[in-house]
Design an enzyme around this catalytic site. Sequence first.
Site, PDB file in Angstrom:
ATOM      1  N   ASP A 157      39.198  32.400  40.379  1.00 37.12           N
ATOM      2  CA  ASP A 157      38.120  31.761  39.617  1.00 37.12           C
ATOM      3  C   ASP A 157      38.565  31.289  38.237  1.00 37.12           C
ATOM      4  OD1 ASP A 157      36.149  31.946  41.528  1.00 37.12           O
ATOM      5  OD2 ASP A 157      35.377  33.870  40.808  1.00 37.12           O
TER       6      ASP A 157
ATOM      7  N   SER B 290      37.543  36.677  34.924  1.00 35.05           N
ATOM      8  CA  SER B 290      38.080  35.310  34.982  1.00 35.05           C
ATOM      9  C   SER B 290      37.619  34.498  33.773  1.00 35.05           C
ATOM     10  CB  SER B 290      37.597  34.606  36.246  1.00 35.05           C
ATOM     11  OG  SER B 290      37.871  35.383  37.381  1.00 35.05           O
ATOM     12  N   ALA B 291      36.356  34.680  33.395  1.00 36.13           N
ATOM     13  CA  ALA B 291      35.827  33.966  32.225  1.00 36.13           C
ATOM     14  C   ALA B 291      36.579  34.386  30.968  1.00 36.13           C
ATOM     15  CB  ALA B 291      34.334  34.254  32.067  1.00 36.13           C
TER      16      ALA B 291
ATOM     17  N   GLY C  63      32.204  36.743  37.573  1.00 34.72           N
ATOM     18  CA  GLY C  63      33.544  36.368  37.098  1.00 34.72           C
ATOM     19  C   GLY C  63      33.855  36.724  35.665  1.00 34.72           C
TER      20      GLY C  63
ATOM     21  N   VAL D 126      30.692  44.313  34.737  1.00 31.54           N
ATOM     22  CA  VAL D 126      32.013  44.151  35.363  1.00 31.54           C
ATOM     23  C   VAL D 126      31.900  44.273  36.879  1.00 31.54           C
ATOM     24  CG1 VAL D 126      34.310  45.219  35.499  1.00 31.54           C
ATOM     25  CG2 VAL D 126      33.198  44.934  33.284  1.00 31.54           C
ATOM     26  N   ALA D 127      32.779  43.576  37.590  1.00 32.23           N
ATOM     27  CA  ALA D 127      32.811  43.571  39.061  1.00 32.23           C
ATOM     28  C   ALA D 127      31.421  43.265  39.624  1.00 32.23           C
ATOM     29  CB  ALA D 127      33.330  44.909  39.598  1.00 32.23           C
ATOM     30  N   SER D 128      30.858  42.167  39.150  1.00 30.19           N
ATOM     31  CA  SER D 128      29.452  41.899  39.462  1.00 30.19           C
ATOM     32  C   SER D 128      29.204  40.497  39.991  1.00 30.19           C
ATOM     33  CB  SER D 128      28.602  42.136  38.214  1.00 30.19           C
ATOM     34  OG  SER D 128      28.844  41.124  37.273  1.00 30.19           O
TER      35      SER D 128
ATOM     36  N   LYS E 245      30.098  32.927  35.178  1.00 31.12           N
ATOM     37  CA  LYS E 245      30.257  31.927  36.252  1.00 31.12           C
ATOM     38  C   LYS E 245      29.206  32.205  37.317  1.00 31.12           C
ATOM     39  CE  LYS E 245      31.885  33.389  39.658  1.00 31.12           C
ATOM     40  NZ  LYS E 245      32.478  34.112  40.793  1.00 31.12           N
TER      41      LYS E 245
HETATM   42  P1  ATP Z   1      34.350  37.451  40.687  1.00 29.23           P
HETATM   43  O1  ATP Z   1      32.997  36.864  40.606  1.00 29.23           O
HETATM   44  O2  ATP Z   1      35.447  36.506  40.227  1.00 29.23           O
HETATM   45  O3  ATP Z   1      34.643  38.124  41.988  1.00 29.23           O
HETATM   46  P2  ATP Z   1      33.574  39.813  39.344  1.00 29.23           P
HETATM   47  O4  ATP Z   1      32.465  39.452  38.404  1.00 29.23           O
HETATM   48  O5  ATP Z   1      33.165  40.389  40.653  1.00 29.23           O
HETATM   49  O6  ATP Z   1      34.473  38.552  39.581  1.00 29.23           O
HETATM   50  P3  ATP Z   1      35.093  40.922  37.176  1.00 29.23           P
HETATM   51  O7  ATP Z   1      34.014  41.317  36.232  1.00 29.23           O
HETATM   52  O8  ATP Z   1      35.905  39.748  36.834  1.00 29.23           O
HETATM   53  O9  ATP Z   1      34.557  40.803  38.670  1.00 29.23           O
HETATM   54  O10 ATP Z   1      36.012  42.216  37.369  1.00 29.23           O
HETATM   55  C1  ATP Z   1      36.903  42.355  38.457  1.00 29.23           C
HETATM   56  C2  ATP Z   1      37.956  43.383  38.072  1.00 29.23           C
HETATM   57  O11 ATP Z   1      38.793  42.836  37.052  1.00 29.23           O
HETATM   58  C3  ATP Z   1      37.365  44.652  37.507  1.00 29.23           C
HETATM   59  O12 ATP Z   1      37.508  45.674  38.451  1.00 29.23           O
HETATM   60  C4  ATP Z   1      38.148  44.946  36.235  1.00 29.23           C
HETATM   61  O13 ATP Z   1      38.765  46.202  36.291  1.00 29.23           O
HETATM   62  C5  ATP Z   1      39.213  43.860  36.149  1.00 29.23           C
HETATM   63  N1  ATP Z   1      39.322  43.223  34.800  1.00 29.23           N
HETATM   64  C6  ATP Z   1      40.452  42.923  34.179  1.00 29.23           C
HETATM   65  N2  ATP Z   1      40.207  42.329  33.002  1.00 29.23           N
HETATM   66  C7  ATP Z   1      38.887  42.272  32.851  1.00 29.23           C
HETATM   67  C8  ATP Z   1      38.031  41.762  31.843  1.00 29.23           C
HETATM   68  N3  ATP Z   1      38.494  41.197  30.723  1.00 29.23           N
HETATM   69  N4  ATP Z   1      36.700  41.836  32.038  1.00 29.23           N
HETATM   70  C9  ATP Z   1      36.224  42.382  33.197  1.00 29.23           C
HETATM   71  N5  ATP Z   1      36.979  42.894  34.170  1.00 29.23           N
HETATM   72  C10 ATP Z   1      38.312  42.829  34.022  1.00 29.23           C
END
Ligand code: ATP
Length: 283
Positions: free
Chosen positions: A129, A99-100, A96, A91-93, A11
């Site tokens: 999201d 969420s995806a 999303g 992750v956490a980047s 996303k």
């Molecule tokens: P956003 O843009 O919605 O803020 P993000 O890209 O910052 O999302 P995600 O990669 O979705 O963050 O990860 C956020 C948290 O969700 C992570 O700390 C992780 O531990 C948890 N999480 C749970 N399930 C998953 C998954 N399938 N993939 C990635 N992270 C996950």
Amino acid sequence: MTTVEVFAPAKINLTLHVTGQREDGYHLLDSLVCFAHVGDRLTVSPAPSNQLTVTGRYAGAVPTGDDNLIWKAAGLLNRAFDVTLEKNLPVASGIGGGSADAAAALSAMTSVMNCPMPGLEAQLSLGADVPVCVMGGLVRMRGIGDQLEPLDTGAFPWPMVLVNPGVPVSTPAVFRSLASKTNAPMASPFELGPSPIQMDGFIDWLAQQRNDLEAPAKELVTEVGDVLDRIQAQSGCLLARMSGSGATCFGIFAEDDAARSAAQALSAEQPDWWVAPSIGPGF
Ligand code: ATP
């Protein structure tokens, strides 16, 4: 047994205006969201009990227990599944990934079980999201992620390059550092013109909009500024901006070749960074 394979695209917040905060703490947003040609892949089949296998570059970074959003999605359906997740997104980047995955899991699980998609409230319970990821395409997202307005995609998305420096960013920390929680929404009237969207006008419009989380993220994680500067310096880059709360940033390019060359150059400059060209036909 039925098995369904689904793509969980990254996303991208092309804009992210933070327009307020509710008393319960939820932030109000006005964001233009699109989806990249880069993402995770899920393979889903019904099973007597939940089983998750994670592969891919970021396999080690995802929770495999009940807190994985895939299992929260399964919980909405009260069914068990065998899921293989190819975790290609950092992750956490800010793109999303969780969420995806949740949205893709809901799509695959409802398809294999031939049951209806849970409604907006249920989707929101998995994350702000998730509804926009279920909708896909080019979407104006407002409120707490509950007000979605699909837009005529035309030829969008154009070639992009996604870059993450490998530093996780805490979304709550970025929001805490945000100077003002009450900022102007996206410019109005919001007109992208007739389909297909004309790139020049759109890029000009986009350049006047913002990601309000970019400044606090830059302060917390110095690499974000470096990533943006390096993307912007690539030949043919029309616009560089951070997505979500970072640290992933994107560059938009007019031509596939320019995006490909930029991705190669950025990978060569920073071999440890995640650099992904997003090139393909419009959704
Ligand atoms: P956003 O843009 O919605 O803020 P993000 O890209 O910052 O999302 P995600 O990669 O979705 O963050 O990860 C956020 C948290 O969700 C992570 O700390 C992780 O531990 C948890 N999480 C749970 N399930 C998953 C998954 N399938 N993939 C990635 N992270 C996950």
